[in-house]
Design a protein around this motif. Sequence first.
Motif, PDB file in Angstrom:
ATOM      1  N   LEU A 299       0.836  -1.203   0.000  1.00 50.89           N
ATOM      2  CA  LEU A 299       0.000   0.000   0.000  1.00 50.89           C
ATOM      3  C   LEU A 299       0.873   1.256   0.000  1.00 50.89           C
ATOM      4  CD1 LEU A 299      -2.937   1.058   0.288  1.00 50.89           C
ATOM      5  CD2 LEU A 299      -2.609   0.988   2.743  1.00 50.89           C
ATOM      6  N   LEU A 300       1.904   1.221   0.834  1.00 48.18           N
ATOM      7  CA  LEU A 300       2.812   2.377   0.958  1.00 48.18           C
ATOM      8  C   LEU A 300       3.466   2.686  -0.387  1.00 48.18           C
ATOM      9  CD1 LEU A 300       4.329   4.156   3.308  1.00 48.18           C
ATOM     10  CD2 LEU A 300       6.196   2.623   2.819  1.00 48.18           C
ATOM     11  N   ILE A 301       4.066   1.660  -0.985  1.00 51.08           N
ATOM     12  CA  ILE A 301       4.816   1.878  -2.223  1.00 51.08           C
ATOM     13  C   ILE A 301       3.853   2.066  -3.394  1.00 51.08           C
ATOM     14  CG2 ILE A 301       6.489   0.844  -3.804  1.00 51.08           C
ATOM     15  CD1 ILE A 301       7.546  -0.640  -1.195  1.00 51.08           C
TER      16      ILE A 301
ATOM     17  N   ALA B 296       7.950  10.237  -1.248  1.00 49.71           N
ATOM     18  CA  ALA B 296       7.190   9.002  -1.436  1.00 49.71           C
ATOM     19  C   ALA B 296       6.663   8.500  -0.097  1.00 49.71           C
ATOM     20  CB  ALA B 296       8.067   7.947  -2.100  1.00 49.71           C
ATOM     21  N   LEU B 297       7.480   8.624   0.950  1.00 49.61           N
ATOM     22  CA  LEU B 297       7.032   8.186   2.276  1.00 49.61           C
ATOM     23  C   LEU B 297       5.847   9.025   2.762  1.00 49.61           C
ATOM     24  CD1 LEU B 297      10.154   7.423   4.495  1.00 49.61           C
ATOM     25  CD2 LEU B 297       8.536   5.831   3.488  1.00 49.61           C
ATOM     26  N   THR B 298       5.907  10.344   2.502  1.00 43.97           N
ATOM     27  CA  THR B 298       4.810  11.212   2.934  1.00 43.97           C
ATOM     28  C   THR B 298       3.513  10.812   2.253  1.00 43.97           C
ATOM     29  OG1 THR B 298       6.421  12.987   3.065  1.00 43.97           O
ATOM     30  CG2 THR B 298       4.119  13.621   3.207  1.00 43.97           C
ATOM     31  N   ARG B 299       3.609  10.628   0.936  1.00 43.21           N
ATOM     32  CA  ARG B 299       2.428  10.244   0.163  1.00 43.21           C
ATOM     33  C   ARG B 299       1.923   8.860   0.622  1.00 43.21           C
ATOM     34  NH1 ARG B 299      -1.961  10.817  -3.379  1.00 43.21           N
ATOM     35  NH2 ARG B 299      -2.143   8.870  -4.483  1.00 43.21           N
ATOM     36  N   GLY B 300       2.820   7.891   0.693  1.00 45.71           N
ATOM     37  CA  GLY B 300       2.399   6.538   1.066  1.00 45.71           C
ATOM     38  C   GLY B 300       1.904   6.478   2.503  1.00 45.71           C
ATOM     39  N   GLY B 301       2.512   7.272   3.365  1.00 41.04           N
ATOM     40  CA  GLY B 301       2.127   7.260   4.776  1.00 41.04           C
ATOM     41  C   GLY B 301       0.678   7.650   4.986  1.00 41.04           C
ATOM     42  N   LEU B 302       0.217   8.595   4.169  1.00 44.61           N
ATOM     43  CA  LEU B 302      -1.172   9.031   4.257  1.00 44.61           C
ATOM     44  C   LEU B 302      -2.107   7.854   3.972  1.00 44.61           C
ATOM     45  CD1 LEU B 302      -3.122  11.497   4.393  1.00 44.61           C
ATOM     46  CD2 LEU B 302      -2.926  11.605   1.930  1.00 44.61           C
ATOM     47  N   PHE B 303      -1.770   7.085   2.939  1.00 45.26           N
ATOM     48  CA  PHE B 303      -2.634   5.961   2.562  1.00 45.26           C
ATOM     49  C   PHE B 303      -2.551   4.844   3.601  1.00 45.26           C
ATOM     50  CE2 PHE B 303      -4.512   6.599  -1.647  1.00 45.26           C
ATOM     51  CZ  PHE B 303      -4.046   7.874  -1.878  1.00 45.26           C
ATOM     52  N   VAL B 304      -1.353   4.631   4.134  1.00 48.27           N
ATOM     53  CA  VAL B 304      -1.215   3.616   5.176  1.00 48.27           C
ATOM     54  C   VAL B 304      -2.056   4.013   6.387  1.00 48.27           C
ATOM     55  CG1 VAL B 304       0.412   2.661   6.848  1.00 48.27           C
ATOM     56  CG2 VAL B 304       1.017   2.772   4.431  1.00 48.27           C
TER      57      VAL B 304
END
Lengths: 341, 381
Positions: free
Chosen positions: B68-70, B333-341
Motif C-alpha cells: 500500500l505504501l509503495i 514518497a514516504l509522505t504520500r504513502g504514509g497518508l494511505f497507510v
Amino acid sequence: MKCMLSLIVVISILPACRPATSASADDKSKVHVGIVFDIGGKDDRSFNAAAWQGVNRAAKDFPIILRDVEPGDPTSIEPAMRAFAERGYDLIIGVGFAQTPQIEAVAKDYPKLNFAIVDGVSRLPNVASLIFKEHEGSYLVGMIAAMTSRSGILGFVGGMDVPLIHKFELGYEEGAKAVNPKIRVIPNYVGVTDAAWNDPVKGKELARTQIEKGADVIFAAAGNSGLGAFDAVEQYGKDGQGRAQRFVIGVDSNQTWMKPGFVLTSMVKRVDNAVYQIVKDRVENRPIGGVHVYGLENEGIGYAVDQYNKDLIPQPAIQAVEAAKQKIITGQIKVTNAMEK
Amino acid sequence: MSRIQGYAKNAYPLANFLAPLRGARYTAQLMKLIRELTFPLIAILAAFLVGGILVALIGDDPIQTYALLIGSALSWPDGIGYTLFYATPLIFTGLAVAMGFRCGLLNIGAEGQLTVAAFATAWAGISFANSSAWMLIPLTCLVAIASGALWATIPGVLKARFGSHEVINTIMMNFIAVGVASALTQTYFKQQGDPILETLPIGDGAHIPRIGQIIPGIPARIPLNMAFVVAVLACALMYVFLWRTKWGYEIRATGANPNAAEYGGISVKKQIVLAMAVSGGLAGMVAINEVLGYRYRYYQGFSPQYGFTGIAVALLGRNHPAGVLVAALFFGALTRGGLFVDIFTEKVSKDLVLILQALVILFVAAEAVFRRRMGKTESQV
C-alpha cells in the motif's frame, strides 16, 4: 549477515501467526464512507467525538465501509480528502467549518462523488452542508444559567473568534437577558487561529479570570480548550450542602458526566444525528446536496438533563425553558442569529 | 591573487573535468559512487525490515502495508505527481542544510527562512498584483530567494562577527519568523472575516504553471508545479557552485578545516556569511512551490516542518546535491504513502512513516561505526 537472515526469518513467520485480516476493504458493493476530523481529533469529547459517534452508529446499522483520518495539522486535510476521492469513496465527510474551502476544491475535481461538510456552507451540488441553529440552544442554556446565577454575572469562553462562535455567544446572552434583563455576560475568546480549539490551559485561564470578576456560570464553547473551564470551576469546590460554587456549561456533546455536580448542563449539538442521517441518505441513494439545517424542531439542538445534573436545575426552571423552546419552534420567540445579522 | 585561487582556477577543475575520460579514474569513481550508495541503501532496507516487524507486532500484514505504501506513492498519475510535489520543498530545504554542512555550519533555521520567504513572496505577489506575469514571476521568485537569504545572513553575520553559535541563533530566528509573519498577516494582509489565518490571494500573474498545464495527460488537480523543475535545476546549480567555482571551493575548504583555510588565505568569516546566505536563499525557494505554485497566498502553518525534515534529507543524501535529490524523492514518497497507510489499514497509523524516517537516519548515522569496524578488519589484513 546472520543477523539479517534471522530478521528475514522472523518477518516471514510473523504474519503466519495471526488469522488473516479481513480483506473486505475493497468490497465495491458497499457504500464507502470516509471522514476527516478537525484538528481537535476524534477524542475531543465534544464536537469531533459527536461526529465519530454518528458515523460509528451508521456503520453498525448499515453495511458500509468506514475509514477515518485525524489530520493533526491543517496541511494534511486536503490530501486526506483527496486520498478518499482517489479511491472512489462514495461519501466524504469533513468535520468543521475550516474544512469548507478544501472540501469544495476536492468536490469540484470529483463531481460524481458525494461530500458533506459539518458547520460549513457550500453551494456545490454534490456537497451537503450540515448546519445547526446553535443560537437557539444557546438561548435555552442562557436561560438556565441566568436562573442559576446568584451574582448576576455570567461567563462565556469561546474557542476561535469567528462568526460561528458569535452565534453561541449572542444566543446565550439573549436567553440570559430574557430571564434577568440586568444580567451581565463577560465574553472571552481563546484565540484567532485553529490552535484555539486545542488549548485547555488558556481556556482555564480565561475561566478563572471571569470567576474572579464575579461570574458564577460559564458557558464554554471552545472544543478541547473548553475542558480548561471545567477544571477552573472544579477548583472552587462545593459549599456545605454539596452544591458547587461555580458552574460550567458544556458544548456539542453532552458533557455533564465529566465533572458531575459542576456541569450545569450542556448545549447539545447533535452532530452525531446529522452525520448519521447523511450516511443513511447516501446508503438509501437519496440526493444529499444542499443545506441541511438542524435545530430545536428536529432534535438537532438541545440541552442536556440527565442523572448527573437533574438535581442542579429546579423543576420550574425546566418548565420555563421547555415553554421557551416551544415558543422558539413556533416562532413566537425570535433568537438573533449572529451570522445573519 | 592568492595561491589557493590560482589552484582552484587551474589545476583543480581541470583534473575533475578530465576525470571521466581516463579509464582507471572512471572505474575508481564508479567504485566510489557504489560505495557511497551502499550504506544509504542498506540503511533504508534495514529500516524497512525493522518497520515491518513493528507492523506485524501491531497486528497488520507488513507485506500488504508496504504494498500500500509503495503502490500509492508510485501510482500513475496521482501517486507520482504527489510524491514529486511533496519532494519539492524537501529538495530545497535539503540543499539548504547541505550547503550549511559543507561550510561546517548547522543551519536548523531553514524553517524560519522559508516562513519569512513565503510571507515576503505573498507580500510581493499582493502588492504588485497588477503587473504582467513576465514581471511578476521573476520578481516574486527573487523576493523569495532574497528574503530567505537575508533572514539566514543575520545568524551568519552574528557567527562571523561575534562567534555566537549558529544553531542557537537560527532556531531562535525560527520563532521570530513565525511570530512576525503571523502578526503581519493578522493585522495587514488578512481578508476581513476570514476565519483562517492566511493572507489575501496573490495576483494571477504570479501563478506559476502546474505540470498538468504543460504536459497533457496529467490532471490539473495534482499540485505538482514548475517549482519542481526549479528544484532539480537548483541541485545542478549547487553542484556547479560547490565543485566548479572558486567560491564553492573556498566554502568547502572552510568546512573541511577552517584553520587550514584561513592559513591558505581564505577569509573564513566571509565564507560563513556567504554559505548562510546561499543556504537561506535555497530554503526561501520553498516559497516558489508553496506560494506561487500551490496555495497562491501565505497560509499560517503551511509548512509541516520542511526545514527540519531537510536536515534528515541532507544527512541521508550525504550533503551532495544528487544525494539530496534522491533522498527528498524518497521522503516525498514516504509522505504520500504514509497518508494511505494511515487511512486504509486497520491498525497502522501514519506514525509508521515517522518511525521509518527515524530508523533510516539512525542507520545512516550508525554508518561511522560500521566504517570504523571495516577499517579495522582491513588494516588487520
